[in-house]
Design a protein around this motif. Sequence first.
Motif, PDB file in Angstrom:
ATOM      1  N   ARG A 199     136.414  70.853  39.211  1.00  0.00           N
ATOM      2  CA  ARG A 199     136.649  71.128  40.644  1.00  0.00           C
ATOM      3  C   ARG A 199     136.844  72.618  40.895  1.00  0.00           C
ATOM      4  N   ARG A 200     137.443  73.296  39.932  1.00  0.00           N
ATOM      5  CA  ARG A 200     137.661  74.738  40.099  1.00  0.00           C
ATOM      6  C   ARG A 200     136.361  75.516  40.170  1.00  0.00           C
ATOM      7  N   VAL A 201     135.304  74.973  39.568  1.00  0.00           N
ATOM      8  CA  VAL A 201     133.996  75.651  39.636  1.00  0.00           C
ATOM      9  C   VAL A 201     133.078  74.972  40.644  1.00  0.00           C
ATOM     10  N   GLY A 202     133.654  74.156  41.531  1.00  0.00           N
ATOM     11  CA  GLY A 202     132.892  73.582  42.631  1.00  0.00           C
ATOM     12  C   GLY A 202     132.095  72.344  42.313  1.00  0.00           C
ATOM     13  N   ILE A 203     132.435  71.638  41.234  1.00  0.00           N
ATOM     14  CA  ILE A 203     131.702  70.433  40.849  1.00  0.00           C
ATOM     15  C   ILE A 203     132.572  69.215  41.139  1.00  0.00           C
ATOM     16  N   HIS A 204     132.105  68.351  42.044  1.00  0.00           N
ATOM     17  CA  HIS A 204     132.860  67.172  42.434  1.00  0.00           C
ATOM     18  C   HIS A 204     132.107  65.868  42.161  1.00  0.00           C
ATOM     19  N   THR A 205     130.780  65.915  42.185  1.00  0.00           N
ATOM     20  CA  THR A 205     129.979  64.707  42.004  1.00  0.00           C
ATOM     21  C   THR A 205     129.136  64.821  40.737  1.00  0.00           C
ATOM     22  N   ALA A 212     124.302  71.721  37.588  1.00  0.00           N
ATOM     23  CA  ALA A 212     124.993  72.920  37.110  1.00  0.00           C
ATOM     24  C   ALA A 212     124.322  73.478  35.860  1.00  0.00           C
ATOM     25  N   ALA A 213     124.383  74.783  35.710  1.00  0.00           N
ATOM     26  CA  ALA A 213     123.836  75.419  34.513  1.00  0.00           C
ATOM     27  C   ALA A 213     124.666  75.008  33.303  1.00  0.00           C
ATOM     28  N   GLU A 214     124.005  74.626  32.243  1.00  0.00           N
ATOM     29  CA  GLU A 214     124.724  74.167  31.071  1.00  0.00           C
ATOM     30  C   GLU A 214     125.600  75.267  30.488  1.00  0.00           C
ATOM     31  N   SER A 215     125.167  76.520  30.619  1.00  0.00           N
ATOM     32  CA  SER A 215     125.987  77.629  30.120  1.00  0.00           C
ATOM     33  C   SER A 215     127.309  77.718  30.864  1.00  0.00           C
ATOM     34  N   LEU A 217     128.899  75.139  32.177  1.00  0.00           N
ATOM     35  CA  LEU A 217     129.720  74.028  31.713  1.00  0.00           C
ATOM     36  C   LEU A 217     130.326  74.331  30.347  1.00  0.00           C
ATOM     37  N   VAL A 218     129.538  74.957  29.468  1.00  0.00           N
ATOM     38  CA  VAL A 218     130.048  75.324  28.147  1.00  0.00           C
ATOM     39  C   VAL A 218     131.171  76.340  28.279  1.00  0.00           C
ATOM     40  N   ALA A 219     131.005  77.285  29.192  1.00  0.00           N
ATOM     41  CA  ALA A 219     132.049  78.296  29.396  1.00  0.00           C
ATOM     42  C   ALA A 219     133.336  77.671  29.919  1.00  0.00           C
ATOM     43  N   ALA A 220     133.211  76.635  30.742  1.00  0.00           N
ATOM     44  CA  ALA A 220     134.389  76.010  31.345  1.00  0.00           C
ATOM     45  C   ALA A 220     135.033  74.975  30.444  1.00  0.00           C
ATOM     46  N   LEU A 221     134.211  74.281  29.638  1.00  0.00           N
ATOM     47  CA  LEU A 221     134.720  73.129  28.901  1.00  0.00           C
ATOM     48  C   LEU A 221     134.597  73.232  27.393  1.00  0.00           C
ATOM     49  N   GLY A 222     133.890  74.226  26.907  1.00  0.00           N
ATOM     50  CA  GLY A 222     133.648  74.319  25.480  1.00  0.00           C
ATOM     51  C   GLY A 222     132.258  73.827  25.124  1.00  0.00           C
ATOM     52  N   GLN A 223     131.794  74.203  23.946  1.00  0.00           N
ATOM     53  CA  GLN A 223     130.420  73.928  23.542  1.00  0.00           C
ATOM     54  C   GLN A 223     130.110  72.430  23.506  1.00  0.00           C
ATOM     55  N   ALA A 224     130.875  71.676  22.735  1.00  0.00           N
ATOM     56  CA  ALA A 224     130.556  70.260  22.547  1.00  0.00           C
ATOM     57  C   ALA A 224     130.737  69.469  23.843  1.00  0.00           C
ATOM     58  N   HIS A 225     131.867  69.657  24.522  1.00  0.00           N
ATOM     59  CA  HIS A 225     132.161  68.876  25.722  1.00  0.00           C
ATOM     60  C   HIS A 225     131.209  69.239  26.853  1.00  0.00           C
ATOM     61  N   GLY A 226     130.949  70.513  27.038  1.00  0.00           N
ATOM     62  CA  GLY A 226     130.047  70.939  28.104  1.00  0.00           C
ATOM     63  C   GLY A 226     128.635  70.424  27.910  1.00  0.00           C
ATOM     64  N   HIS A 227     128.145  70.496  26.668  1.00  0.00           N
ATOM     65  CA  HIS A 227     126.795  70.006  26.376  1.00  0.00           C
ATOM     66  C   HIS A 227     126.721  68.498  26.572  1.00  0.00           C
ATOM     67  N   SER A 228     127.739  67.778  26.109  1.00  0.00           N
ATOM     68  CA  SER A 228     127.734  66.314  26.230  1.00  0.00           C
ATOM     69  C   SER A 228     127.742  65.875  27.690  1.00  0.00           C
ATOM     70  N   LEU A 229     128.587  66.474  28.522  1.00  0.00           N
ATOM     71  CA  LEU A 229     128.654  66.069  29.924  1.00  0.00           C
ATOM     72  C   LEU A 229     127.368  66.412  30.667  1.00  0.00           C
ATOM     73  N   ALA A 230     126.733  67.505  30.319  1.00  0.00           N
ATOM     74  CA  ALA A 230     125.467  67.865  30.958  1.00  0.00           C
ATOM     75  C   ALA A 230     124.413  66.791  30.696  1.00  0.00           C
ATOM     76  N   ARG A 231     124.372  66.288  29.476  1.00  0.00           N
ATOM     77  CA  ARG A 231     123.404  65.248  29.135  1.00  0.00           C
ATOM     78  C   ARG A 231     123.725  63.932  29.845  1.00  0.00           C
ATOM     79  N   LEU A 232     124.993  63.560  29.855  1.00  0.00           N
ATOM     80  CA  LEU A 232     125.357  62.298  30.492  1.00  0.00           C
ATOM     81  C   LEU A 232     125.102  62.340  31.995  1.00  0.00           C
ATOM     82  N   ALA A 233     125.323  63.478  32.614  1.00  0.00           N
ATOM     83  CA  ALA A 233     125.065  63.590  34.049  1.00  0.00           C
ATOM     84  C   ALA A 233     123.594  63.401  34.378  1.00  0.00           C
TER      85      ALA A 233
END
Length: 485
Positions: A199-205, A212-215, A217-233
């Motif tokens: 939410r802090r980076v404007g992502i609600h849905t 969102a750019a995967e980079s 997400l990685v910056a906000a959540l870390g490498q593994a978590h950011g990459h995983s959520l990008a794929r699931l979305a």
Amino acid sequence: MRREPSIIHLDLDAFFAAVEQRDKPSLRGKPVIVGGVGVRGVVATASYEARKFGVRSAMRTAEARARCPHAAYLSGRFAAYRMTSRAVMATLRELSPLVEPVSFDEAYVDLAAGPSADLSPAAIERRAHELKERVRSVTGGLTASVGAGTSKLVAKIASDLRKPDGLLVVAAGTEADLLHPMPVSRIPGVGPATGERLRRVGIHTVGELARAAESDLVAALGQAHGHSLARLARAEDDREVVPLRESKSVSAEDTFERDIVDPALLTAHVDRLATRVCERLIRERLSGRTVTVKIRLFDFTTYTRSATLAGPTDDVRVVLRLARRLLTEVDTSAGVRLLGVGVSGLADWVQEDLFASGMGEEATDAKDSKDAVEAENAEGDRGATTFQSTETAASPIQEVEPPRRWSPGQDVAHTDYGRGWVWGAGQRRVTVRFETAETPPGPVRTFASDDPDLAPYTPLTWPAYGEEPNDGLADPAPRRRPPYL
């Protein structure tokens, strides 16, 4: 990714509460809450009648009572849940050999491995309807919600969207239409903390997450978590349905209604838990190398102490000896609210007489800071039956025999009045309602808690599962806990 919605997710609706309503006619259509019934208990499952009052899983029982004081509050009957679950899993295996149980009430099925070659959405929807009716039949009337999709993610979300007693088939190519309008919390792995970061980076849905750019997400959540959520979305989930899930550990724990300070009583509880763990190891033909004791103090500070042996064992004497020793390494004089024993480092063989000399032990310990959330369990508040500590030459202790207690919802049988269940207990008295799943609502009678004509009862097995029935009064199997607790 799959081209057909060939993965099914089945979820039994309000499972524990539904089994209780099935077996207790007087509770049908009324609020029922299953879980820890003591002052420190938590809700395991609430019936849909109770959910209307805001009661939900993982809520403290005290809060649930404030929201819904007129509900029936019952402790768990895991023998009944286990038998019902077995009937459902056997039914799922009629569709495909690839069935992955997630818990007593939830499983994935890979229809692509089944006998039918027709995997069109219409054919899958028809088979899902037949499955729901079959489940209703073999469980004595329980309902299930079913979702089908091209991945586990989509199938799971589809079943959640149609609860209770619903069905949704998500055709290939329509996953984004389903997922993108949803809040990000629908994606597995997005809890309160991750949701706040997004939410802090404007992502609600989910749609905003997918764009969102995967980079970022990685910056906000870390490498593994950011990459995983990008794929699931993007609905990119290639996890297979795995029929056998390897156990990593076997454990048992109890939460006490009152803090325990008596060392002899704590030792007796450790003995009982260790015995229960070893019985399960033997039953499942497993053995383990590491024994762990978990101790939660009165102020929620939690300690774990572990000892690792040179080879695996299922010998209750060895596990008892180590568990007792580990218990003494923590100062419990201020009071213990939760106690647990576990065995990990599992193997499917036992090295005989390895531990006669006690060689090869490596002691380790860890301390967790005060927990914000208790992992209370539905079984922890059940009345303990009489037990006796196991005496060894190394550390003899006195026999400890707690007073006999009855827990709400427990199955019982009376010499004169037949089968029933505990309505309530206290002041050395127990009140029983005499009814079963096959009878109309029955009468209520009160007895002395030590009445010799009243005894615990284990319900008959379900014929649909093909088990041999028993008389219910001589079941030696220990109580077992569901995977989600």
